[in-house]
Design a protein around this motif. Structure first.
Motif, PDB file in Angstrom:
ATOM      1  N   LEU A  16      70.000  29.774  31.345  1.00 51.91           N
ATOM      2  CA  LEU A  16      70.992  29.722  30.073  1.00 51.91           C
ATOM      3  C   LEU A  16      70.617  28.761  29.061  1.00 51.91           C
ATOM      4  O   LEU A  16      70.845  28.987  27.762  1.00 51.91           O
ATOM      5  CB  LEU A  16      72.261  29.210  30.743  1.00 51.91           C
ATOM      6  CG  LEU A  16      73.343  30.305  31.595  1.00 51.91           C
ATOM      7  CD1 LEU A  16      74.427  29.647  32.022  1.00 51.91           C
ATOM      8  CD2 LEU A  16      73.386  31.479  30.810  1.00 51.91           C
ATOM      9  N   MET A  19      68.299  30.653  26.718  1.00 57.13           N
ATOM     10  CA  MET A  19      68.899  31.965  26.081  1.00 57.13           C
ATOM     11  C   MET A  19      69.243  31.587  24.884  1.00 57.13           C
ATOM     12  O   MET A  19      69.796  30.235  24.479  1.00 57.13           O
ATOM     13  CB  MET A  19      70.039  32.387  27.215  1.00 57.13           C
ATOM     14  CG  MET A  19      69.364  32.884  28.376  1.00 57.13           C
ATOM     15  SD  MET A  19      70.735  33.780  29.272  1.00 57.13           S
ATOM     16  CE  MET A  19      70.791  35.222  28.630  1.00 57.13           C
ATOM     17  N   GLU A  20      69.476  32.711  24.081  1.00 59.18           N
ATOM     18  CA  GLU A  20      70.032  32.637  22.657  1.00 59.18           C
ATOM     19  C   GLU A  20      71.615  32.147  22.906  1.00 59.18           C
ATOM     20  O   GLU A  20      72.025  32.637  23.717  1.00 59.18           O
ATOM     21  CB  GLU A  20      70.032  33.955  21.845  1.00 59.18           C
ATOM     22  CG  GLU A  20      68.473  34.306  21.843  1.00 59.18           C
ATOM     23  CD  GLU A  20      68.643  35.706  20.806  1.00 59.18           C
ATOM     24  OE1 GLU A  20      69.492  36.016  20.101  1.00 59.18           O
ATOM     25  OE2 GLU A  20      67.519  36.429  20.966  1.00 59.18           O
ATOM     26  N   GLN A  21      71.793  31.230  21.945  1.00 65.21           N
ATOM     27  CA  GLN A  21      73.265  30.450  21.944  1.00 65.21           C
ATOM     28  C   GLN A  21      74.385  31.842  21.928  1.00 65.21           C
ATOM     29  O   GLN A  21      75.265  31.567  22.746  1.00 65.21           O
ATOM     30  CB  GLN A  21      73.373  29.659  20.742  1.00 65.21           C
ATOM     31  CG  GLN A  21      74.595  28.874  20.866  1.00 65.21           C
ATOM     32  CD  GLN A  21      74.641  27.926  22.137  1.00 65.21           C
ATOM     33  OE1 GLN A  21      73.439  27.144  22.387  1.00 65.21           O
ATOM     34  NE2 GLN A  21      75.670  27.909  22.756  1.00 65.21           N
ATOM     35  N   LYS A  22      74.019  32.793  21.568  1.00 64.20           N
ATOM     36  CA  LYS A  22      75.106  33.988  21.380  1.00 64.20           C
ATOM     37  C   LYS A  22      75.419  34.405  22.649  1.00 64.20           C
ATOM     38  O   LYS A  22      76.536  34.734  23.123  1.00 64.20           O
ATOM     39  CB  LYS A  22      74.839  35.229  20.408  1.00 64.20           C
ATOM     40  CG  LYS A  22      73.553  36.008  20.906  1.00 64.20           C
ATOM     41  CD  LYS A  22      73.455  37.065  19.886  1.00 64.20           C
ATOM     42  CE  LYS A  22      72.272  37.984  20.417  1.00 64.20           C
ATOM     43  NZ  LYS A  22      71.933  38.969  19.688  1.00 64.20           N
ATOM     44  N   TYR A  23      74.352  34.350  23.810  1.00 60.64           N
ATOM     45  CA  TYR A  23      74.731  34.998  24.909  1.00 60.64           C
ATOM     46  C   TYR A  23      75.403  33.761  25.756  1.00 60.64           C
ATOM     47  O   TYR A  23      76.011  33.988  26.483  1.00 60.64           O
ATOM     48  CB  TYR A  23      73.370  35.370  25.564  1.00 60.64           C
ATOM     49  CG  TYR A  23      72.855  36.577  25.136  1.00 60.64           C
ATOM     50  CD1 TYR A  23      73.541  37.723  25.309  1.00 60.64           C
ATOM     51  CD2 TYR A  23      71.696  36.398  24.212  1.00 60.64           C
ATOM     52  CE1 TYR A  23      72.968  38.980  24.649  1.00 60.64           C
ATOM     53  CE2 TYR A  23      71.088  37.714  23.616  1.00 60.64           C
ATOM     54  CZ  TYR A  23      71.821  38.626  23.919  1.00 60.64           C
ATOM     55  OH  TYR A  23      71.200  40.267  23.252  1.00 60.64           O
ATOM     56  N   LYS A  26      78.901  33.507  25.262  1.00 63.97           N
ATOM     57  CA  LYS A  26      79.849  34.436  25.952  1.00 63.97           C
ATOM     58  C   LYS A  26      80.244  34.136  27.495  1.00 63.97           C
ATOM     59  O   LYS A  26      81.166  34.699  27.919  1.00 63.97           O
ATOM     60  CB  LYS A  26      78.812  35.824  25.882  1.00 63.97           C
ATOM     61  CG  LYS A  26      78.935  36.602  24.743  1.00 63.97           C
ATOM     62  CD  LYS A  26      78.091  37.852  24.675  1.00 63.97           C
ATOM     63  CE  LYS A  26      77.922  38.435  23.255  1.00 63.97           C
ATOM     64  NZ  LYS A  26      77.561  39.891  23.450  1.00 63.97           N
ATOM     65  N   ASN A  70      75.701  39.256  33.580  1.00 64.56           N
ATOM     66  CA  ASN A  70      75.365  40.407  32.887  1.00 64.56           C
ATOM     67  C   ASN A  70      76.385  41.423  32.799  1.00 64.56           C
ATOM     68  O   ASN A  70      76.844  41.910  31.784  1.00 64.56           O
ATOM     69  CB  ASN A  70      73.914  41.152  33.342  1.00 64.56           C
ATOM     70  CG  ASN A  70      73.515  42.093  32.300  1.00 64.56           C
ATOM     71  OD1 ASN A  70      73.662  42.136  31.052  1.00 64.56           O
ATOM     72  ND2 ASN A  70      72.642  42.966  33.098  1.00 64.56           N
ATOM     73  N   TYR A  73      79.826  39.669  31.377  1.00 67.35           N
ATOM     74  CA  TYR A  73      79.963  38.743  29.969  1.00 67.35           C
ATOM     75  C   TYR A  73      78.887  39.550  29.034  1.00 67.35           C
ATOM     76  O   TYR A  73      79.145  39.336  27.756  1.00 67.35           O
ATOM     77  CB  TYR A  73      79.494  37.408  30.140  1.00 67.35           C
ATOM     78  CG  TYR A  73      80.568  36.718  31.097  1.00 67.35           C
ATOM     79  CD1 TYR A  73      82.006  36.748  30.748  1.00 67.35           C
ATOM     80  CD2 TYR A  73      80.256  36.048  32.434  1.00 67.35           C
ATOM     81  CE1 TYR A  73      82.745  36.133  31.700  1.00 67.35           C
ATOM     82  CE2 TYR A  73      81.243  35.755  33.086  1.00 67.35           C
ATOM     83  CZ  TYR A  73      82.409  35.556  32.695  1.00 67.35           C
ATOM     84  OH  TYR A  73      83.382  35.023  33.567  1.00 67.35           O
ATOM     85  N   TRP A  74      77.793  39.922  29.289  1.00 72.39           N
ATOM     86  CA  TRP A  74      76.993  40.224  28.434  1.00 72.39           C
ATOM     87  C   TRP A  74      76.696  41.812  28.069  1.00 72.39           C
ATOM     88  O   TRP A  74      76.042  42.304  27.148  1.00 72.39           O
ATOM     89  CB  TRP A  74      75.552  39.840  28.808  1.00 72.39           C
ATOM     90  CG  TRP A  74      75.317  38.383  28.803  1.00 72.39           C
ATOM     91  CD1 TRP A  74      76.001  37.476  28.182  1.00 72.39           C
ATOM     92  CD2 TRP A  74      74.735  37.547  29.814  1.00 72.39           C
ATOM     93  NE1 TRP A  74      75.779  36.171  28.621  1.00 72.39           N
ATOM     94  CE2 TRP A  74      74.752  36.223  29.582  1.00 72.39           C
ATOM     95  CE3 TRP A  74      73.778  37.832  30.767  1.00 72.39           C
ATOM     96  CZ2 TRP A  74      74.053  35.335  30.147  1.00 72.39           C
ATOM     97  CZ3 TRP A  74      73.070  36.866  31.473  1.00 72.39           C
ATOM     98  CH2 TRP A  74      73.272  35.710  31.342  1.00 72.39           C
ATOM     99  N   CYS A  75      77.368  42.582  28.855  1.00 71.01           N
ATOM    100  CA  CYS A  75      77.348  44.111  28.757  1.00 71.01           C
ATOM    101  C   CYS A  75      78.055  44.550  27.517  1.00 71.01           C
ATOM    102  O   CYS A  75      79.204  43.909  27.233  1.00 71.01           O
ATOM    103  CB  CYS A  75      78.147  44.833  29.703  1.00 71.01           C
ATOM    104  SG  CYS A  75      76.768  45.062  31.298  1.00 71.01           S
ATOM    105  N   GLU A  76      77.528  45.158  26.339  1.00 71.68           N
ATOM    106  CA  GLU A  76      78.218  45.516  25.420  1.00 71.68           C
ATOM    107  C   GLU A  76      79.138  46.541  25.258  1.00 71.68           C
ATOM    108  O   GLU A  76      80.176  46.550  24.472  1.00 71.68           O
ATOM    109  CB  GLU A  76      77.176  45.783  24.210  1.00 71.68           C
ATOM    110  CG  GLU A  76      76.010  44.482  23.845  1.00 71.68           C
ATOM    111  CD  GLU A  76      76.739  43.352  23.171  1.00 71.68           C
ATOM    112  OE1 GLU A  76      77.719  43.531  22.457  1.00 71.68           O
ATOM    113  OE2 GLU A  76      76.346  42.440  23.508  1.00 71.68           O
TER     114      GLU A  76
END
Length: 146
Positions: A16, A19-23, A26, A70, A73-76
């Motif tokens: 974590l 990872m990019e802050q946007k992920y 979430k 994933n 939280y990360w699924c669009e």
């Protein structure tokens, strides 16, 4: 088992951090705190951000936690989420089939029977020493004794 989970928490927390802050945003703060507080104190994960996660030696629990993150939280989209659920279900079925094949008691006994039946019996040629060879061996032993 508990140490494996603590190592997995440390690995997820490290991942974590890369990872990019946007992920990261979430994932709920409370869950991120759980990863941080419940990690093994003396374990330093060796994670290289330049190498894909699939090629790194991660704990199985780490992969499970990342799959959960994933999915939740990360699924669009719902379609992507459903694809992942189908993929996870298919992988579970394959794993169960492998375990069933490997540990099926009927197959275990069959394998033992097959091993017994495939045991090779080879004929060994036995040649009795000839009269001339016996005399030469006796003479050779007389010279060896001296």
């Amino acid at each position: 088992m508990e140490n494996d989970i603590k190592k997995a928490n440390a690995e997820v927390d490290t991942i974590l951090g890369f990872m990019e802050q946007k992920y990261v945003d979430k994932v709920p703060e409370k869950l991120r705190r759980v990863f941080k507080e419940n990690q093994m104190e003396d374990y330093k994960p060796n994670i290289n951000p330049n190498i894909p996660l699939a090629e790194q030696n991660l704990q199985i629990h780490t992969l499970a936690l990342l799959a959960m993150l994933n999915l939740n939280y990360w699924c669009e989209s719902e379609e992507h989420k459903q694809e992942l659920l189908n993929l996870y279900a298919e992988n579970d079925k394959k794993r169960e089939a492998e375990l069933r094949e490997k540990y099926n008691p009927d197959n275990i006994f069959k394998k033992k029977e097959q091993e017994k039946s495939t045991e090779e019996t080879a004929l060994v040629e036995y040649k009795a020493e000839g009269f001339f060879r016996k005399i030469l061996n006796m003479i050779a032993q007389l010279f060896k004794r001296q």
